[in-house]
Design an enzyme around this catalytic site. Structure first.
Site, PDB file in Angstrom:
ATOM      1  N   GLU A  16      72.615  66.374  30.536  1.00 37.57           N
ATOM      2  CA  GLU A  16      72.426  64.910  30.600  1.00 37.57           C
ATOM      3  C   GLU A  16      73.557  64.249  31.384  1.00 37.57           C
ATOM      4  OE1 GLU A  16      69.910  63.279  29.251  1.00 37.57           O
ATOM      5  OE2 GLU A  16      69.004  64.703  27.839  1.00 37.57           O
ATOM      6  N   ARG A  17      74.752  64.877  31.351  1.00 30.08           N
ATOM      7  CA  ARG A  17      75.917  64.335  32.063  1.00 30.08           C
ATOM      8  C   ARG A  17      75.639  64.213  33.567  1.00 30.08           C
ATOM      9  NH1 ARG A  17      79.874  66.018  35.241  1.00 30.08           N
ATOM     10  NH2 ARG A  17      79.015  68.126  35.410  1.00 30.08           N
ATOM     11  N   SER A  18      74.872  65.175  34.096  1.00 25.65           N
ATOM     12  CA  SER A  18      74.628  65.229  35.541  1.00 25.65           C
ATOM     13  C   SER A  18      73.274  64.656  35.946  1.00 25.65           C
ATOM     14  CB  SER A  18      74.670  66.690  36.015  1.00 25.65           C
ATOM     15  OG  SER A  18      75.860  67.305  35.623  1.00 25.65           O
ATOM     16  N   CYS A  71      79.110  90.132  33.886  1.00 28.68           N
ATOM     17  CA  CYS A  71      79.835  90.433  35.139  1.00 28.68           C
ATOM     18  C   CYS A  71      80.758  91.651  35.015  1.00 28.68           C
ATOM     19  CB  CYS A  71      80.614  89.209  35.586  1.00 28.68           C
ATOM     20  SG  CYS A  71      81.456  88.364  34.243  1.00 28.68           S
ATOM     21  N   SER A  76      87.067  82.448  37.305  1.00 30.94           N
ATOM     22  CA  SER A  76      85.731  81.872  37.472  1.00 30.94           C
ATOM     23  C   SER A  76      84.746  82.467  36.474  1.00 30.94           C
ATOM     24  CB  SER A  76      85.232  82.062  38.905  1.00 30.94           C
ATOM     25  OG  SER A  76      85.198  83.439  39.229  1.00 30.94           O
ATOM     26  N   GLU A  84      83.434  89.742  25.055  1.00 29.46           N
ATOM     27  CA  GLU A  84      83.317  90.500  26.302  1.00 29.46           C
ATOM     28  C   GLU A  84      83.304  92.008  26.068  1.00 29.46           C
ATOM     29  OE1 GLU A  84      82.780  88.585  28.746  1.00 29.46           O
ATOM     30  OE2 GLU A  84      83.202  89.665  30.600  1.00 29.46           O
ATOM     31  N   HIS A 129      86.464  90.690  39.529  1.00 30.25           N
ATOM     32  CA  HIS A 129      86.921  91.433  38.354  1.00 30.25           C
ATOM     33  C   HIS A 129      87.356  92.837  38.784  1.00 30.25           C
ATOM     34  CE1 HIS A 129      85.498  88.210  36.003  1.00 30.25           C
ATOM     35  NE2 HIS A 129      84.489  88.765  35.369  1.00 30.25           N
ATOM     36  N   ASN A 158      82.579  88.592  40.642  1.00 33.29           N
ATOM     37  CA  ASN A 158      81.930  88.275  39.366  1.00 33.29           C
ATOM     38  C   ASN A 158      80.874  87.191  39.441  1.00 33.29           C
ATOM     39  OD1 ASN A 158      84.611  86.923  39.688  1.00 33.29           O
ATOM     40  ND2 ASN A 158      83.798  85.665  38.045  1.00 33.29           N
ATOM     41  N   THR A 159      81.004  86.218  40.368  1.00 32.00           N
ATOM     42  CA  THR A 159      79.939  85.199  40.399  1.00 32.00           C
ATOM     43  C   THR A 159      78.839  85.545  41.410  1.00 32.00           C
ATOM     44  OG1 THR A 159      81.161  83.780  41.927  1.00 32.00           O
ATOM     45  CG2 THR A 159      81.394  83.289  39.572  1.00 32.00           C
TER      46      THR A 159
HETATM   47  P1  NAP Z   1      79.724  76.597  33.804  1.00 31.44           P
HETATM   48  O1  NAP Z   1      80.506  76.576  35.048  1.00 31.44           O
HETATM   49  O2  NAP Z   1      80.328  76.040  32.574  1.00 31.44           O
HETATM   50  O3  NAP Z   1      78.302  75.868  34.066  1.00 31.44           O
HETATM   51  C1  NAP Z   1      77.397  75.613  33.018  1.00 31.44           C
HETATM   52  C2  NAP Z   1      76.140  74.921  33.545  1.00 31.44           C
HETATM   53  O4  NAP Z   1      75.246  74.674  32.443  1.00 31.44           O
HETATM   54  C3  NAP Z   1      76.397  73.574  34.208  1.00 31.44           C
HETATM   55  O5  NAP Z   1      75.423  73.356  35.220  1.00 31.44           O
HETATM   56  C4  NAP Z   1      76.172  72.590  33.062  1.00 31.44           C
HETATM   57  O6  NAP Z   1      75.753  71.309  33.509  1.00 31.44           O
HETATM   58  C5  NAP Z   1      75.014  73.259  32.328  1.00 31.44           C
HETATM   59  N1  NAP Z   1      75.023  72.857  30.917  1.00 31.44           N
HETATM   60  C6  NAP Z   1      76.084  72.911  30.050  1.00 31.44           C
HETATM   61  N2  NAP Z   1      75.703  72.432  28.829  1.00 31.44           N
HETATM   62  C7  NAP Z   1      74.419  72.057  28.945  1.00 31.44           C
HETATM   63  C8  NAP Z   1      73.468  71.468  28.049  1.00 31.44           C
HETATM   64  N3  NAP Z   1      73.788  71.178  26.759  1.00 31.44           N
HETATM   65  N4  NAP Z   1      72.214  71.217  28.496  1.00 31.44           N
HETATM   66  C9  NAP Z   1      71.875  71.526  29.775  1.00 31.44           C
HETATM   67  N5  NAP Z   1      72.729  72.068  30.684  1.00 31.44           N
HETATM   68  C10 NAP Z   1      73.977  72.334  30.262  1.00 31.44           C
HETATM   69  O7  NAP Z   1      79.302  78.101  33.399  1.00 31.44           O
HETATM   70  P2  NAP Z   1      79.046  79.393  34.367  1.00 31.44           P
HETATM   71  O8  NAP Z   1      80.275  80.191  34.511  1.00 31.44           O
HETATM   72  O9  NAP Z   1      78.297  78.947  35.581  1.00 31.44           O
HETATM   73  O10 NAP Z   1      78.097  80.290  33.437  1.00 31.44           O
HETATM   74  C11 NAP Z   1      76.735  79.982  33.236  1.00 31.44           C
HETATM   75  C12 NAP Z   1      76.077  81.134  32.461  1.00 31.44           C
HETATM   76  O11 NAP Z   1      76.180  82.336  33.241  1.00 31.44           O
HETATM   77  C13 NAP Z   1      76.753  81.431  31.115  1.00 31.44           C
HETATM   78  O12 NAP Z   1      75.791  81.832  30.168  1.00 31.44           O
HETATM   79  C14 NAP Z   1      77.684  82.591  31.461  1.00 31.44           C
HETATM   80  O13 NAP Z   1      77.989  83.389  30.342  1.00 31.44           O
HETATM   81  C15 NAP Z   1      76.841  83.353  32.476  1.00 31.44           C
HETATM   82  N6  NAP Z   1      77.606  84.204  33.410  1.00 31.44           N
HETATM   83  C16 NAP Z   1      78.705  83.714  34.059  1.00 31.44           C
HETATM   84  C17 NAP Z   1      79.394  84.552  34.951  1.00 31.44           C
HETATM   85  C18 NAP Z   1      80.619  84.078  35.709  1.00 31.44           C
HETATM   86  O14 NAP Z   1      81.262  84.925  36.371  1.00 31.44           O
HETATM   87  N7  NAP Z   1      80.978  82.805  35.676  1.00 31.44           N
HETATM   88  C19 NAP Z   1      78.955  85.841  35.164  1.00 31.44           C
HETATM   89  C20 NAP Z   1      77.822  86.305  34.495  1.00 31.44           C
HETATM   90  C21 NAP Z   1      77.158  85.470  33.628  1.00 31.44           C
HETATM   91  P3  NAP Z   1      76.802  70.065  33.638  1.00 31.44           P
HETATM   92  O15 NAP Z   1      77.612  70.318  34.888  1.00 31.44           O
HETATM   93  O16 NAP Z   1      75.885  68.909  33.773  1.00 31.44           O
HETATM   94  O17 NAP Z   1      77.627  70.052  32.400  1.00 31.44           O
END
Ligand code: NAP
Length: 348
Positions: free
Chosen positions: A37-39, A148, A178, A201, A241, A326-327
């Site tokens: 909702e923030r975005s 990751c 990240s 993890e 990583h 990792n991403t």
């Molecule tokens: P992030 O940077 O915190 O991004 C989270 C995203 O989800 C943002 O677009 C955020 O939107 C949205 N979001 C958060 N709370 C929400 C809500 N209540 N309702 C709807 N949307 C919501 O996290 P990330 O690192 O991209 O990770 C995302 C997922 O991928 C996680 O499950 C994580 O475990 C998994 N993952 C991450 C990595 C990595 O290397 N980062 C690797 C593998 C898997 P807003 O910007 O509007 O808040």
């Protein structure tokens, strides 16, 4: 005609990588960007804290971010998901009732009828989607990619397991910031520091790979039968990583043969020439001080895993260090490759 896709969590660390990976993709076109909702209601360029070196593609910058609502699926062929795992159960399940979901979150990964896939390692597990649709009465389905950390060491372990067998694996990780998301680790906690704990993890690293390296028989996965012992650390690196891996093999090996197994390893994405498949999933580095995140994480456009410091400690005891982005390979790139494989298998 290109398939229309949505990104759930489009503003986050992984969401941004999805945008980068899908920009000019030959098969898929971004049709919807969804976040919290923030975005919602803002222009993407205002909603996202863009952290990548590349610029936001112009047509994306002007798109309006939408709230996450399964009604969006009427306009889409499938979605990629990068939302926090604690909200994914209902959201991803809600979308899968209508259209396929390719997910990065941990929520559904270990469910019996959900594929947890690395396209080079266990492409046949994607066939579970048919069981899943029948079990759950969904028109769509969910395909997940691993954590990751898991993808970085399990991919190079696949050719080792096939050639020499595995008794156990010991793993110590040095994981990038990240990986914790944009709001992840406060700077005051990580500057000049290493944090020897990443919540949940180690459990994921110790279990997910056994499902991935397992056999699909009679519509069920029989997990691989060896122990993984993991110790996970957060370090002050932006992306990439690094993992120190120790493997007790079942058969003895020669180092030249291990290097050859890594270098010659290829899978379905390479055979099918999928659009984002790296030419070499595993790249062997000869220098004694590689791989390093700052130098090697972008190999194969971030989709190759680099492996170095390959040593034999004693009979049946192999040591090596691997590095993965990792991403990209660990998140968005892995999902996009899963979707490409699903397309090639005519599942979407
Ligand atoms: P992030 O940077 O915190 O991004 C989270 C995203 O989800 C943002 O677009 C955020 O939107 C949205 N979001 C958060 N709370 C929400 C809500 N209540 N309702 C709807 N949307 C919501 O996290 P990330 O690192 O991209 O990770 C995302 C997922 O991928 C996680 O499950 C994580 O475990 C998994 N993952 C991450 C990595 C990595 O290397 N980062 C690797 C593998 C898997 P807003 O910007 O509007 O808040």
């Amino acid at each position: 005609m290109k398939l229309k896709v949505g990104i759930l969590g489009a503003t986050g660390m992984v969401g941004q990588r999805f945008i980068e990976q899908l920009n000019d993709h030959p098969w898929f076109k971004i049709e919807a960007l969804c976040a919290s909702e923030r975005s919602a209601g803002k222009k993407y360029s205002e909603a996202a804290n863009w952290y990548l070196e590349s610029r936001i593609p112009d047509e994306i910058a002007d798109m309006t971010v939408e709230k996450i609502d399964p009604a969006v699926s009427d306009r889409l062929d499938f979605v990629f998901s990068a939302i926090p795992s604690d909200i994914a159960k209902d959201i991803e399940g809600g979308f899968a009732k209508h259209i396929p979901v390719f997910s990065n979150t941990a929520t559904y990964r270990m469910d019996e009828d959900i594929p947890l896939a690395i396209p080079e390692v266990n492409p046949d597990h994607l066939n579970l989607v048919n069981v899943q649709k029948e079990n759950r009465g969904w028109e769509g389905f969910i395909v997940t990619n691993p954590n990751c950390t898991t993808i970085g060491f399990i991919t190079p372990l696949k050719p080792i397991m096939d050639a020499f067998g595995i008794d156990w694996v010991n793993l110590a990780t040095m994981q990038a910031l990240s990986g914790a998301g944009y709001a992840g680790v406060p700077s005051m906690a990580i500057i000049d520091n290493v944090i020897p704990f990443i919540k949940n993890e180690e459990e994921k690293a110790e279990l997910e790979g056994l499902k991935i390296l397992g056999q699909l028989r009679d519509n069920k996965i029989k997990f691989a039968d060896f122990d993984v012992f993991a110790s996970c650390n957060r370090v002050m690196v932006r992306n990439g990583h690094t993992e120190a891996v120790f493997v007790r093999t079942q058969e003895d090996f020669r180092i030249e043969d291990v290097k050859e197994e890594f270098s010659s390893f290829k899978g379905e994405p390479q055979k099918l020439n999928l659009p984002t498949a790296p030419e070499q999933p595993v790249i062997v580095m000869g220098e004694e001080d590689r791989p390093q995140p700052a130098l090697d994480r972008d190999l194969g456009d971030g989709m190759s895993i680099s492996v170095g410091r390959i040593r034999k400690k004693k009979e049946k005891l192999l040591k090596f260090t691997c590095l993965s982005h990792n991403t990209i390979r660990g998140a968005a790139g892995a999902s996009v490759l899963n979707a490409e494989l699903a397309r090639a298998m005519k599942l979407i």
